[in-house]
Enzyme design. Structure first.
Site, mmCIF file in Angstrom:
data_model
loop_
_atom_site.group_PDB
_atom_site.id
_atom_site.type_symbol
_atom_site.label_atom_id
_atom_site.label_comp_id
_atom_site.label_asym_id
_atom_site.label_seq_id
_atom_site.Cartn_x
_atom_site.Cartn_y
_atom_site.Cartn_z
ATOM 1 N N MET A 160 29.321 40.360 39.698
ATOM 2 C CA MET A 160 30.558 40.294 38.904
ATOM 3 C C MET A 160 30.714 41.581 38.112
ATOM 4 O O MET A 160 29.864 41.902 37.276
ATOM 5 C CB MET A 160 30.529 39.076 37.977
ATOM 6 C CG MET A 160 30.591 37.752 38.720
ATOM 7 S SD MET A 160 30.544 36.307 37.623
ATOM 8 C CE MET A 160 28.789 36.275 37.204
ATOM 9 N N CYS A 213 36.018 41.761 47.986
ATOM 10 C CA CYS A 213 36.812 42.106 46.807
ATOM 11 C C CYS A 213 38.225 42.507 47.200
ATOM 12 O O CYS A 213 38.404 43.400 48.036
ATOM 13 C CB CYS A 213 36.143 43.237 46.035
ATOM 14 S SG CYS A 213 37.052 43.708 44.539
#
Length: 347
Positions: free
Chosen positions: A23, A105
């Site tokens: 993250m 992503c």
């Protein structure tokens, strides 16, 4: 408190049985050390580092981790085969246990550099990247991807993508069980708006029985994790582990038949000791304290604890004594509340 012994020993379980998600701006070395205090068996992932940043940037910063963090994986972003291969060697030399290629992503910033979810449109390129990286190192090279992107979102396309990578030698697939829209949705919306399709990942495991599949997306409890482990080899938990980190305190007990029962207070005391060591090495308190704000989430005094740290840890002269004061004030608050409750009962 020692909680790192035999960190690699997961018995008969898959090394990927429980993982924390990479993250950005969250899963740094301080966060990962904190998570390791909660679970000695969880597999920890770094923030994504682009191949260009690792080659040309502050390599020491990108590669830093505490030895207690093992097993730890470095997540790379990129699509340039030579650069990724160089980075794989660098990561292995630095002591990482795994290299993970980001194909999930969806942000515009990484798309423009041919990084992340957009690579799902180019399975042959991804396969070549993974194969070349794996041939260059002796640690696992894994991939994290979505169930699809834009109109390439059928189960058939997903199986074609995985088959291409499996044929190139990829053994471990971490699948965020929802597609990504490359245009029109923000990264946050891409984590929430496209529906979850856990069954897509379950079907992949049935089709590729000899490969390891880790499911990611929407998993917030260990009960959910247990349920998913009936179908796949591992689960990956993201934001819940950050906002409500004590959920990880039962990972070893419930998912690995281990024994690492520690109280919130014990965990925090161990992190305070770590923070003092880091502080004396020059680390500012707020870089560390922000990761423990949720340790008392849902507990009496938890808001007081968070507020005290938020108001004081960012000060220029703040030391880890702020964390101790926050804990002491919260305990005193609880005792006061308990005393008032007793008085009310007596009257």
């Amino acid at each position: 408190m020692e909680n790192t012994e035999n960190a690699h020993n997961t018995g008969d379980y898959s090394p990927w049985r429980f993982c924390t998600a990479p993250m950005m701006e969250w899963s740094d070395a301080h966060c990962r050390y904190f998570w390791r205090l909660l679970s000695k068996n969880a597999r920890l992932y770094t923030e994504m580092v682009t191949s260009g940043a690792l080659i040309h940037g502050d390599r020491r910063r990108f590669l830093h981790f505490n030895q207690e963090e093992h097993p730890i994986a470095l997540q790379l972003g990129g699509s340039h085969i030579a650069e990724l291969t160089e980075c794989a060697k660098i990561a292995e030399d630095a002591g990482f246990d795994e290299i993970n290629l980001n194909c999930g992503c969806p942000s515009d910033r990484v798309q423009n550099n041919k990084i992340g979810a957009c690579l799902m449109a180019e399975p042959k390129l991804v396969a070549e990247c993974l194969n070349t990286m794996q041939n260059a190192v002796n640690i696992p090279v894994t991939v994290k991807h979505r169930t699809g992107i834009d109109d390439l979102d059928s189960e058939e396309y997903l199986h074609t993508f995985v088959a291409e990578l499996a044929a190139a030698g990829c053994q471990v697939f971490i699948v965020h069980a929802r597609k990504a829209w490359l245009n029109g949705l923000s990264p946050k919306e891409n984590r929430e708006v496209p529906p979850l399709h856990y069954n897509y990942v379950h079907t992949l495991k049935k089709a590729f029985k000899d490969r390891t599949f880790v499911i990611n997306g929407g998993i917030t409890t260990l009960a959910q994790s247990q349920e998913q482990l009936n179908y796949v080899d591992g689960v990956m938990m993201g934001r819940e582990a950050y906002h409500n980190p004590f959920v990880m305190a039962e990972v070893d007990n419930q998912l690995f038949n281990g024994n690492s029962a520690h109280s919130r207070e014990d965990i925090l005391q161990a992190f305070i000791e770590y923070s003092w060591r880091q502080y004396h090495s020059g680390t500012r308190l707020h870089h560390m304290s922000r990761h423990v704000l949720g340790i008392f989430a849902g507990q009496h005094g938890g808001k007081l604890f968070r507020r005290f740290i938020s108001e004081n840890a960012c000060k220029k002269d703040a030391t880890p004594a702020v964390l101790q004061s926050a804990l002491d004030q919260m305990i005193a608050h609880r005792q006061q509340q308990y005393a008032h409750a007793l008085q009310a009962g007596e009257t």
